[in-house]
Design a protein around this motif. Structure first.
Motif, short mmCIF file in Angstrom:
data_model
loop_
_atom_site.label_atom_id
_atom_site.label_comp_id
_atom_site.label_asym_id
_atom_site.label_seq_id
_atom_site.Cartn_x
_atom_site.Cartn_y
_atom_site.Cartn_z
N PHE A 1 -6.97 -7.56 0.00
CA PHE A 1 -5.84 -7.30 0.90
C PHE A 1 -4.50 -7.52 0.22
N THR A 2 -4.39 -8.58 -0.57
CA THR A 2 -3.10 -8.88 -1.21
C THR A 2 -2.78 -7.92 -2.35
N ASP A 3 -3.80 -7.27 -2.91
CA ASP A 3 -3.57 -6.29 -3.98
C ASP A 3 -3.25 -4.89 -3.45
N MET A 4 -3.44 -4.66 -2.17
CA MET A 4 -3.23 -3.33 -1.58
C MET A 4 -1.76 -2.96 -1.53
N SER A 5 -1.51 -1.66 -1.57
CA SER A 5 -0.16 -1.17 -1.29
C SER A 5 0.10 -1.37 0.20
N ASP A 6 1.35 -1.25 0.61
CA ASP A 6 1.67 -1.39 2.03
C ASP A 6 0.95 -0.34 2.87
N VAL A 7 0.87 0.87 2.35
CA VAL A 7 0.20 1.96 3.08
C VAL A 7 -1.28 1.63 3.26
N ASP A 8 -1.94 1.20 2.21
CA ASP A 8 -3.36 0.84 2.30
C ASP A 8 -3.58 -0.36 3.22
N PHE A 9 -2.66 -1.33 3.17
CA PHE A 9 -2.73 -2.51 4.03
C PHE A 9 -2.69 -2.09 5.50
#
Length: 119
Positions: free
Chosen positions: A32-40
């Protein structure tokens, strides 16, 4: 026969038994912390599930979770397209990281919730 790793333990709520696996939780946290904002945002139901469970494990207060500035409340705002525009995703993600970075190796429900576990 099921195998439990050394960093996995069980706890009960009522008559139902659950497994607590900190390695799996750390893996999800890192994902979750590695995701882009869009993926989050696209993964918000999984993010919310993780945040709810970790709030329970860490026995976070209702102020930290459900109030107007609580992490669960804010995640729900970014889940909803109508309220997302009023939310600061950077601040919410920083709060998420601050609250959930420290994942305990063991979950002692008896110590955190004696009224649930029957103690």
């Amino acid at each position: 026969m099921s195998f439990m790793s050394p960093l996995q333990n069980k706890y009960k709520i009522g008559n139902k038994e659950y497994k607590y696996n900190p390695s799996l939780l750390r893996m999800h946290y890192e994902e979750f912390t590695d995701m882009s904002d869009v993926d989050f945002i696209q993964s918000i139901s999984r993010v919310l599930h993780f945040a709810c469970f970790m709030s329970f494990v860490k026995n976070l207060s209702h102020i930290d979770t459900l109030s107007d500035q609580g992490i669960i409340h804010e995640l729900v705002h970014i889940a909803n397209e109508n309220t997302r525009k009023y939310s600061n995703i950077k601040e919410i993600r920083e709060k998420f990281e601050d609250l959930f970075a420290d994942i305990p190796n063991k979950f002692d429900i008896d110590a955190k919730y004696p009224y649930i576990s029957g103690q």
